[in-house]
Write a protein that holds these residues in place. Structure first.
Motif, mmCIF file in Angstrom:
data_model
loop_
_atom_site.group_PDB
_atom_site.id
_atom_site.type_symbol
_atom_site.label_atom_id
_atom_site.label_comp_id
_atom_site.label_asym_id
_atom_site.label_seq_id
_atom_site.Cartn_x
_atom_site.Cartn_y
_atom_site.Cartn_z
ATOM 1 N N LEU A 118 40.335 27.346 38.386
ATOM 2 C CA LEU A 118 40.948 26.379 39.142
ATOM 3 C C LEU A 118 40.551 26.556 40.645
ATOM 4 N N HIS A 119 40.975 27.583 41.195
ATOM 5 C CA HIS A 119 41.018 27.935 42.523
ATOM 6 C C HIS A 119 39.594 28.716 42.858
ATOM 7 N N LYS A 120 38.788 28.923 41.879
ATOM 8 C CA LYS A 120 37.609 29.474 42.114
ATOM 9 C C LYS A 120 37.519 30.630 42.993
ATOM 10 N N ARG A 121 38.636 31.617 42.535
ATOM 11 C CA ARG A 121 38.882 32.722 43.417
ATOM 12 C C ARG A 121 37.279 33.736 43.255
ATOM 13 N N LYS A 122 37.511 34.569 44.209
ATOM 14 C CA LYS A 122 36.396 35.340 44.035
ATOM 15 C C LYS A 122 36.297 36.161 42.935
ATOM 16 N N LYS A 123 35.035 36.442 42.451
ATOM 17 C CA LYS A 123 34.874 37.166 41.319
ATOM 18 C C LYS A 123 35.423 38.780 41.169
ATOM 19 N N ALA A 124 35.356 39.233 42.393
ATOM 20 C CA ALA A 124 35.978 40.542 42.416
ATOM 21 C C ALA A 124 37.316 40.753 42.249
ATOM 22 N N ARG A 125 37.935 39.648 42.675
ATOM 23 C CA ARG A 125 39.408 39.695 42.491
ATOM 24 C C ARG A 125 39.590 39.395 40.899
ATOM 25 N N LEU A 126 38.924 38.785 40.065
ATOM 26 C CA LEU A 126 39.231 38.849 38.561
ATOM 27 C C LEU A 126 38.860 40.040 37.918
ATOM 28 N N GLU A 127 37.724 40.715 38.656
ATOM 29 C CA GLU A 127 37.326 41.827 37.967
ATOM 30 C C GLU A 127 38.525 42.872 38.308
ATOM 31 N N GLN A 128 39.070 42.750 39.410
ATOM 32 C CA GLN A 128 40.156 43.844 39.609
ATOM 33 C C GLN A 128 41.367 43.930 38.809
ATOM 34 N N ARG A 129 41.764 42.364 38.522
ATOM 35 C CA ARG A 129 42.878 42.208 37.578
ATOM 36 C C ARG A 129 42.632 42.540 36.235
ATOM 37 N N LEU A 130 41.366 42.303 35.778
ATOM 38 C CA LEU A 130 40.876 42.516 34.479
ATOM 39 C C LEU A 130 40.910 44.075 34.201
ATOM 40 N N ALA A 131 40.536 44.803 35.276
ATOM 41 C CA ALA A 131 40.469 46.222 35.199
ATOM 42 C C ALA A 131 41.772 46.873 35.095
ATOM 43 N N GLU A 132 42.926 46.241 35.706
ATOM 44 C CA GLU A 132 44.420 46.494 35.721
ATOM 45 C C GLU A 132 44.817 46.224 34.235
ATOM 46 N N ILE A 133 44.195 45.055 33.730
ATOM 47 C CA ILE A 133 44.853 44.800 32.329
ATOM 48 C C ILE A 133 44.311 45.822 31.421
ATOM 49 N N ARG B 125 33.907 46.525 46.097
ATOM 50 C CA ARG B 125 32.640 47.162 45.597
ATOM 51 C C ARG B 125 33.109 48.426 45.213
ATOM 52 N N LEU B 126 33.751 49.005 45.756
ATOM 53 C CA LEU B 126 34.096 50.447 45.606
ATOM 54 C C LEU B 126 34.894 50.559 44.163
ATOM 55 N N GLU B 127 35.906 49.832 44.086
ATOM 56 C CA GLU B 127 36.778 49.629 43.212
ATOM 57 C C GLU B 127 35.810 49.229 41.763
ATOM 58 N N GLN B 128 35.056 48.363 42.106
ATOM 59 C CA GLN B 128 34.460 48.061 40.702
ATOM 60 C C GLN B 128 33.411 49.345 40.339
ATOM 61 N N ARG B 129 32.942 49.945 41.205
ATOM 62 C CA ARG B 129 32.032 51.025 40.824
ATOM 63 C C ARG B 129 33.037 51.982 40.140
ATOM 64 N N LEU B 130 34.142 52.358 40.821
ATOM 65 C CA LEU B 130 35.045 53.375 40.061
ATOM 66 C C LEU B 130 35.280 52.747 38.494
ATOM 67 N N ALA B 131 35.776 51.326 38.363
ATOM 68 C CA ALA B 131 36.025 50.987 37.121
ATOM 69 C C ALA B 131 34.883 51.550 36.149
ATOM 70 N N GLU B 132 33.784 51.024 36.390
ATOM 71 C CA GLU B 132 32.529 51.221 35.875
ATOM 72 C C GLU B 132 32.483 52.849 35.351
ATOM 73 N N ILE B 133 32.804 53.573 36.446
ATOM 74 C CA ILE B 133 32.613 55.127 36.049
ATOM 75 C C ILE B 133 33.743 55.600 35.034
ATOM 76 N N ARG B 134 34.865 54.919 35.186
ATOM 77 C CA ARG B 134 36.019 55.375 34.160
ATOM 78 C C ARG B 134 35.508 54.790 33.091
ATOM 79 N N ARG B 135 34.986 53.804 32.592
ATOM 80 C CA ARG B 135 34.473 53.386 31.283
ATOM 81 C C ARG B 135 33.386 54.459 30.835
ATOM 82 N N PHE B 136 32.634 54.793 31.570
ATOM 83 C CA PHE B 136 31.353 55.357 31.206
ATOM 84 C C PHE B 136 32.005 57.020 30.700
ATOM 85 N N GLU B 137 32.919 57.524 31.818
ATOM 86 C CA GLU B 137 33.284 58.672 31.186
ATOM 87 C C GLU B 137 34.036 58.745 30.205
#
Lengths: 495, 495
Positions: A118-133, B125-137
């Motif tokens: 809905l809010h077309k938030r930045k993709k990075a934000r979604l990625e971060q929340r999914l990583a937390e989940i 960007r750093l967060e995303q790369r660290l998440a990838e590293i976690r999954r890779f490791e």
């Protein structure tokens, strides 16, 4: 992700009525065994599209099992008190204790997905929340929670039909709001975000189960049976104290005879004349595309999988005929060598990745992990269950580095395979192609078919979708392969 | 993360010379056992600050072990051929096969960390790369790779001293470049980024080992012994085929008697008069701060941990005396109730999180998982090893929701504890405070001390650092607690 769930599964009244009593009894048994054992808690996540039967199914589960030992939580917007605490606060408080089942509706997935749509938030934000989940769920699983995740899906035409039908009837018209239509208009976006989110969080320990939500009876049986199967497996593990606490990975179960491969019309029409015309045309297009200046900054990775004798080799030759010999390499994949067995299973594919401007064609591939290795038991269930996510990560990296990844499954029927095997045996120069192993694989036809459906559902992604090729007519199959390659390349090169 | 590594560990010549022969022999033994067994591969990651001895230590490992079976890779900028493939391509190709040890220098951590420091790339960007590293490791570990990660650390004064010394000597002056000084100027930023990256990737299965890089002999022994210990534990597991493939979590080993707690001056000076003045002053400041309008949008979570009889209760009372009774709650944490044992271990703390404008003081806390539960064996090693990352995630969520998280360890010596125990036993109204259990805990003093140091190293974060409080003088301890609270609140409220 949603391939199997869009086939339009249906269960008729009689089959449903016949199946329910035994299912109820078995679910109740499992529930009381869980309660006696008090060894782990069960968290059932209910997510998905509006109108796909989430509420109805939860009501049914409560009806089928003993509702005193099921805690159902439907989360709305956070209360003032909840909003002042971390996002996960209210979900933490809703976790069931060991021995109980908690059904969580609109849970920690709802907000991140809706926000992104809905809010077309930045993709990075979604990625971060999914990583937390992912991390949160990994913790729950290691703490012994059995996590069962259902996503209720409706296809776009299914969603439209549902809204129209509700509007037609004066008694139900009020149920269709403007928000429903707005969501329908955003359907494609919603589907993409959901597919991405599910893929990122479908792990070996807590994979998603996709429910075809179009038919009430089918979805009820599907959810009931899946839950029963997953619960039973875990209960069996719990009786063996020496078993590592690895959660038995639940399986997407084939509930009826309708599956992805079965629903293909395997024998398509194509005459020799048309074939020769189109072959020339598409080979010409492919030749031009791979010689484009823009392609020098990209690469092409093509995966060929399919039943034995489905025509992979023939299709590959029709592709390479269009390419410059210096530009491509065919990697035939057989059993791993000793050197390769001493490495992680993906290692032997990493070494063959193309440079820019190059093409690599894999004749069988890393999908062996979830096909032959799964069916033949060469790796453990936990190993192939986690492989789906690992393979998605691997292909993510390929695409991130500029590769165009195209995956083909060449499909033929069991009868057609028999005809082809016999033909090969009859022809001296083709006899080498048929081995004892091929005949043995035939005996596991159903297992392979099931593995293929799971593979497509779990690894057909927005960035690297599977292409199912009806391959009983070889002409048709080869043209479809060539056409698909051209179209994917054109899209990638911005043509 | 770097607390223990900044203590300035040193090993003298004699001890070093005495220790090396046995260590070399043991390392060689382990190496050949690994080679015979061919059951898993060992990947040693070498990262850290310039000048902290990375290269020297790797050379030493090659000297100590059989270099024919160690593959050392030093990655520079990617070659043209490598740059055309996914980022991980060259690292994948460098993985050692089962039975071998691969030492990877400047590996998949180098680029993400350097990028984040030098180019000040976006945090996402750093967060995303660290998440990838976690999954890779995680994938490598599940594929059976033993992953050993060393971070070589130098404190800021240590780094400066090193550069100055190199510059002084005409023979080494050339080694100091402008880039070195620029990096030194960015030291604080580099340290923050590194600390964050290490925390995000220090998992139960593949935790970081932080090396104090200031003394060549100490760091050589530290790395050699850590590697030996980790390798030996895994080799033992490998001999038991029935053991789950869980990798034995390596431990930060105390290599000498210098540790975080031991280096504190536990008895600090403070006279009664000064205490009374400062008590009034800081209680007044705290009272005002918690009544600020800005605090109504925040909350305060205070953790009190410490040895038995260290004075937690007394310190807590001095804090609450400054607060409005409607505003705070003290949560005394004892053994979990039956209800709490039926839930994940963090559950019982989640339920006590404060709303905005409120204060919760935990008298003991979730750190019990890595203290008493670790030392007493109430949970498995795998469980408490993963807890560090889980606790960091939990506190991340708290801070993300606006909480100010302040953690105190109240430290007294073993002798002082004895004195206090005896005093308590002598005073009728305090006798209830001393139980059999307290006396039993005393016997495990060393184990607890070790657990505390690990806890501080692994959970003292940028957002929620540990505060070590020298507590033999109660006046001093209470004032330090109050002052720290005031300072943290002032910083959070932008005072």
């Amino acid at each position: 992700m949603f391939e199997s769930a869009e086939l339009g599964h249906k269960t008729d009244k009689e089959s449903y009525a016949a199946a329910v009593p035994a299912l109820r009894a078995a679910l109740l048994d499992a529930q009381f065994e869980l309660l006696d054992l008090k060894n782990f808690a069960v968290v059932v996540l209910i997510n998905g599209m509006d109108g796909a039967g989430k509420g109805e199914t939860v009501n049914l589960l409560n009806e089928w099992m003993d509702p005193r030992h099921i805690q159902t939580w439907a989360f709305d917007s956070p209360t003032e008190e909840e909003a002042e605490r971390p996002f996960m606060y209210r979900f933490w408080r809703a976790l069931p204790p060991k021995g109980r089942i908690g059904v969580l509706f609109n849970n920690w997935y709802t907000d991140p997905i809706t926000d992104a749509v809905l809010h077309k938030r930045k993709k990075a934000r979604l990625e971060q929340r999914l990583a937390e989940i992912r991390r949160f769920e990994a913790m729950l699983v290691r703490e012994g929670v059995l996590l069962v995740k259902f996503w209720f899906h409706l296809s776009k035409p299914g969603q439209k039909a549902r809204l129209k039908e509700l509007e037609k009837d004066p008694r139900t018209r009020w149920r269709v709001t403007e928000r429903d239509w707005r969501f329908y208009e955003d359907y494609d976006r919603y589907r993409d975000v959901a597919s991405h989110a599910l893929r990122q969080t479908s792990t070996g320990d807590a994979p998603w189960q996709i429910v075809d939500g179009s038919d009430p009876r089918f979805r009820a049986l599907f959810v009931g049976r899946s839950l029963l199967q997953i619960l039973r497996r875990r209960l069996e593990l719990a009786h063996h104290p020496w078993t590592p606490r690895q959660v038995a990975p639940p399986l997407a179960t084939a509930m009826d005879t309708l599956d992805l491969l079965g629903s293909l019309k395997l024998r398509q029409e194509m005459k020799r004349k048309q074939y020769e015309d189109e072959l020339e045309r598409y080979q010409g297009r492919l030749a031009l595309l791979t010689r484009e200046a823009a392609f020098r900054k990209r690469s092409l990775v093509v995966v060929f999988e399919g039943s034995d004798a489905a025509g992979k080799g023939g299709a590959i030759r029709r592709v390479t005929a269009a390419l410059d010999a210096r530009q491509y390499r065919i990697v035939p994949v057989a059993a791993p060598s000793e050197e390769e067995r001493a490495q992680p299973y993906l290692w032997r594919f990493w070494r063959h990745l193309p440079r820019q401007g190059k093409v690599v064609l894999f004749d069988r591939s890393w999908y062996g992990r979830v096909l032959v290795e799964r069916v033949e038991g060469y790796c453990s269930e936990a190993d192939w269950m986690r492989a789906y996510a690992e393979i998605n990560d691997f292909e993510d990296q390929l695409v991130g580095a500029g590769a165009v990844v195209v995956k083909f499954w060449l499909a033929i029927g069991k009868d057609e395979q028999l005809v082809r095997f016999k033909e090969r045996e009859a022809e001296p120069h083709k006899r080498f192609k048929i081995t004892e192993e091929d005949w043995r694989n035939r005996e596991k036809w159903e297992d392979y078919a099931h593995a293929v459906c799971d593979m497509v559902d779990r690894t057909s992604t927005e960035i690297a979708p599977w292409n199912l090729v009806e391959a009983e007519n070889k002409y048709y199959a080869r043209i479809k392969v060539l056409r698909t390659l051209c179209e994917r390349l054109e899209a990638a090169l911005g043509k």
